[in-house]
Design a protein around this motif. Structure first.
Motif, PDB file in Angstrom:
ATOM      1  N   ALA A  77       0.846  -1.194   0.000  1.00  0.00           N
ATOM      2  CA  ALA A  77       0.000   0.000   0.000  1.00  0.00           C
ATOM      3  C   ALA A  77       0.882   1.246   0.000  1.00  0.00           C
ATOM      4  CB  ALA A  77      -0.915   0.003   1.220  1.00  0.00           C
ATOM      5  N   GLN A  99      -5.483  -5.068   3.862  1.00  0.00           N
ATOM      6  CA  GLN A  99      -5.409  -3.630   4.093  1.00  0.00           C
ATOM      7  C   GLN A  99      -4.889  -3.406   5.503  1.00  0.00           C
ATOM      8  OE1 GLN A  99      -9.331  -2.077   3.505  1.00  0.00           O
ATOM      9  NE2 GLN A  99     -10.282  -3.348   5.063  1.00  0.00           N
ATOM     10  N   SER A 122      -8.803   1.636   4.956  1.00  0.00           N
ATOM     11  CA  SER A 122      -7.618   1.756   4.114  1.00  0.00           C
ATOM     12  C   SER A 122      -7.404   3.222   3.774  1.00  0.00           C
ATOM     13  CB  SER A 122      -7.778   0.925   2.834  1.00  0.00           C
ATOM     14  OG  SER A 122      -8.861   1.401   2.067  1.00  0.00           O
ATOM     15  N   PRO A 156      -0.411   6.143   3.453  1.00  0.00           N
ATOM     16  CA  PRO A 156      -0.129   4.716   3.270  1.00  0.00           C
ATOM     17  C   PRO A 156       1.347   4.407   3.032  1.00  0.00           C
ATOM     18  CG  PRO A 156      -2.100   5.322   2.061  1.00  0.00           C
ATOM     19  CD  PRO A 156      -1.498   6.601   2.561  1.00  0.00           C
TER      20      PRO A 156
END
Length: 559
Positions: free
Chosen positions: A46, A65, A146, A204
Motif C-alpha cells: 500500500a 489492508q 484503508s 499509506p
C-alpha cells in the motif's frame, strides 16, 4: 475463485471478484506480460504504484489492508482466474491495499496503459473488469480502514477540511478522534506530536504530515502527480465539474490527448448535491457525488490525465516550436503545454455579507451537504439559506439527519426558483420550516463554534434568534474567472466568459482563438447539470475543427 472475508460487498461480491473463463484469459494475454512470484513474496505494498492489473493463472494471492498499529486485515484471496487490482491501477496511482503471494504464483501483468487499451478493444470483457474495479473501490470506501489516517479532534476545522477533500475525491480514508480513540492516542504518542499541532495525517507510504494543505496531502497519496513538462496536450480543460468531465470523456474517447485541472476536487457544485432527481436516465435519482464519480472514472478509462487539486493561475500564449499554442501556469514552477484550452472553471459559492462569517466557516458554516455534514447535524436544529434546487435538495437531505431544518429564503415563495417536485417534497417534510421573506442578520458564538443565528422578516421587521450550531448557505455562485484577468479572454459585466457569434467566433469559442468556454462559467449558459454535460460534448466538435486548421498541427504524445 476469489473468496471475500468481509461482508461489505454484499450481493455484488461475485461482480466485485469474478472468476474469468479460460476464453476471457486468452483474450487478455496479448495485453500483458508473463510474471511469476515466489511464495511469501510481497507483490504490492500500500502506498506504492502497482505494476498493473495482475491476472492469476496458478497459485493464490492474499489481499490485505492496514488496520492500524501494524495490523493487516485480509480482504480477499485471489486464486486462478481472478485478477488483482482496483481503480488505482487504471491510472497507475499508488495502491490502497497490499498483495502477497500465499504460494508460488504464475500470472501475467497488464500495465495501466494496456489496461485502458483492453477496456476499449474488448468492450464486453472491459465492462466486467471496470465494474469489478469500481465495486472494489466502493468496498474500500465503505470499510473505512484503508488509505490515509487523519488524527485530530473530530470537530476540528482542519480535520473536517481534510476529511471533506478525501471524501469528495473518492479516496478511502479513516478519521480517528484524538480525544477518545485509543489507536489515535497511541499514534500521537508514538510520533511525539504536540496536541496543538493536530491534525496529523499518516499516509499509506508511511509519511507523516502535520496539518497539510490539500495539495500536499494529494501529493503524498499519489493523487496529484508532477506535470510532464515535455508533453504537449491536444486540449487542457480547466475545471472538473459536469461540463469539464464531459468534455474530457468525449475528447479523449475521440483520440485527443487530454489533461484536466481543478483546484478542489472533481464534480464541481454538482458533486456536492445530495440528490439529483431530474437528470435524464436516472428515474430513482442519483447523488451528485455518484454521478460525478462515474464521469471521473470514465474519463480515466480513456486515458485523461487528472491534475487535482491544482489551480490554473495564468493563461498565456506559447512561443516555442513544440506545437503548443498555450501555456497554463499552475504555480510551483509547473506549466501545462497545450494546443487548445477549454475553460470549464464553473462558479464559486457566494458568501453572506456578515462581518464574522469567516470565524465559523469550515466548522459550522457549510456550502454543501454531504454525509460528513449530515453526521455533524444529527438530532440538531440547523438553518439553511437559499431557494434554488441545490438548497431544496440539501434541505430534504438534512431533514433525514437533523431534528429540524429552518429553510430561509429572501423571496416570497420557493416556486419561482425551485423545481416543483422539490417544493412538494419540502412541504411533505414535517421537520422543515420554510421562512420566506427572511434574511440572516447576525451570527454569534465563541472560539469558532456557532451558538446562535438571528434572522429578520423583511416585511414585518420582526427578528428571531435561535440556538443553531450549523448554518448552510446555498445562495448562488459567482463565475470563477479571476484567473483569466489580463489574458485577453473577454468577460461580460458580471465576470462570465463571452463566446460565439457576438464575438465573431465559433460556437463556444472565446475572444482568443483556440480557447473555448463551457458550462456555468460561460455567459448565457443554462445553469443545469444536463446543459453543462451537453456543452461538454458539443465543444469537442469545435475543438476538432480548430485543431484541424491550426498552424503546424502536431500530434501530442500521451502522458
Amino acid at each position: 475463485m476469489a473468496q471475500s472475508t468481509t461482508q461489505i460487498f454484499g450481493a455484488r461480491r461475485d461482480q466485485a471478484f469474478p472468476t474469468l473463463a479460460e476464453v476471457d484469459i486468452d483474450r487478455m494475454r496479448r495485453f500483458g506480460e508473463a510474471s511469476a512470484y515466489a511464495a511469501g513474496e510481497h507483490i504490492i505494498e500500500a502506498g506504492d504504484v502497482a505494476p498493473g492489473l495482475i491476472v492469476v493463472l496458478s497459485g493464490s494471492v492474499d489481499i490485505t489492508q492496514d488496520g492500524g498499529l501494524g495490523r493487516r486485515e485480509t480482504i480477499v484471496t485471489h486464486g486462478p482466474g481472478s485478477f488483482v487490482g482496483e481503480l488505482a491501477q487504471l491510472s497507475a496511482r499508488p495502491s490502497l491495499v497490499n498483495a502477497q503471494a500465499a504460494e508460488p504464483v504464475e500470472a501475467f501483468v497488464i500495465a495501466s496503459q494496456r489496461l485502458r487499451d483492453l477496456m476499449v478493444q474488448e468492450a464486453n470483457l472491459g465492462e466486467r473488469i471496470m465494474r469489478a474495479l469500481i465495486l472494489r473501490r466502493v468496498g474500500l470506501l465503505e470499510s473505512a480502514t484503508s488509505g490515509p489516517i487523519i488524527i485530530g479532534p473530530q470537530d476540528n476545522a482542519d480535520v473536517l477540511r481534510l476529511q471533506g477533500f478525501l471524501a469528495r475525491s473518492g479516496q478511502p480514508h479513516r478519521v480517528l478522534d484524538s480525544g477518545s480513540d485509543p489507536c489515535a492516542k497511541t499514534l500521537v504518542e508514538r510520533f511525539e506530536v504536540d496536541p496543538h499541532h493536530l491534525p496529523i495525517v499518516l499516509c499509506p507510504n508511511g509519511r507523516l504530515l502535520m496539518n497539510p494543505g490539500e495539495k500536499d496531502l494529494a501529493r503524498c497519496i499519489g493523487l496529484l502527480r508532477p506535470i510532464d513538462a515535455d508533453t504537449v496536450y491536444d486540449v487542457a480543460i480547466v475545471g472538473a465539474g459536469p461540463a469539464g468531465l464531459a468534455a474530457a470523456v468525449y475528447a479523449a474517447s475521440e483520440g485527443l490527448s487530454t489533461i484536466v485541472l481543478d483546484c478542489r476536487a472533481f464534480g464541481g457544485q454538482a458533486g456536492a448535491s445530495s440528490r439529483i432527481e431530474n437528470y435524464l436516465g436516472f428515474p430513482t435519482g442519483i447523488t451528485g457525488m455518484a454521478l460525478m464519480a462515474r464521469a471521473y472514472n470514465q474519463a480515466q478509462k480513456f486515458g485523461v490525465e487528472m491534475v487535482i487539486p491544482d489551480e490554473a493561475k495564468l493563461l498565456s500564449a506559447a512561443s516555442d516550436a513544440s506545437g503548443a499554442r498555450y501555456l497554463l501556469d499552475v504555480g510551483d514552477g509547473e506549466t501545462v503545454r497545450t494546443r487548445s484550452v477549454v475553460i470549464a472553471s464553473g462558479a464559486r459559492y457566494r458568501r453572506l455579507d456578515i462581518a464574522n462569517l469567516a470565524r465559523f466557516e469550515g466548522t459550522c458554516v457549510h456550502y454543501w451537504a454531504s454525509p460528513i455534514e449530515g453526521r455533524l447535524c444529527a438530532d440538531q436544529e440547523v438553518a439553511l439559506v437559499g431557494a434554488g434546487n441545490s438548497a431544496g435538495q440539501a434541505a430534504v437531505y438534512l431533514a433525514s439527519h437533523a431534528r429540524k431544518v429552518a429553510l430561509l429564503a429572501r423571496g416570497g415563495s420557493l416556486d419561482a426558483s425551485m423545481s416543483r417536485y422539490l417544493v412538494e417534497r419540502i412541504k411533505a417534510q414535517p421537520n422543515i420550516e420554510v421562512l420566506t421573506g427572511t434574511e440572516i442578520e447576525a451570527l454569534d458564538g465563541e472560539e469558532g463554534n456557532l451558538g446562535t443565528v438571528r434572522w429578520r422578516n423583511r416585511a414585518s421587521g420582526a427578528e428571531t434568534t435561535r440556538p443553531i450550531r450549523h448554518l448552510f448557505l446555498f445562495i448562488g455562485a459567482d463565475p470563477n474567472t479571476d484567473w483569466l484577468a489580463n489574458c485577453g479572454v473577454a468577460l461580460d459585466a458580471r465576470g462570465f466568459v463571452r463566446t460565439g457569434s457576438e464575438l465573431g467566433s465559433a460556437q463556444m469559442e472565446t475572444s482568443r482563438s483556440g480557447v473555448f468556454a463551457i458550462g456555468d462559467v460561460r455567459a448565457g449558459s443554462v445553469k443545469r447539470v444536463a446543459a453543462a454535460v451537453g456543452e461538454g460534448a458539443q465543444v469537442v466538435a469545435a475543438l476538432h475543427a480548430y485543431l484541424a486548421r491550426a498552424d503546424a498541427p502536431q500530434t501530442a504524445g500521451r502522458p
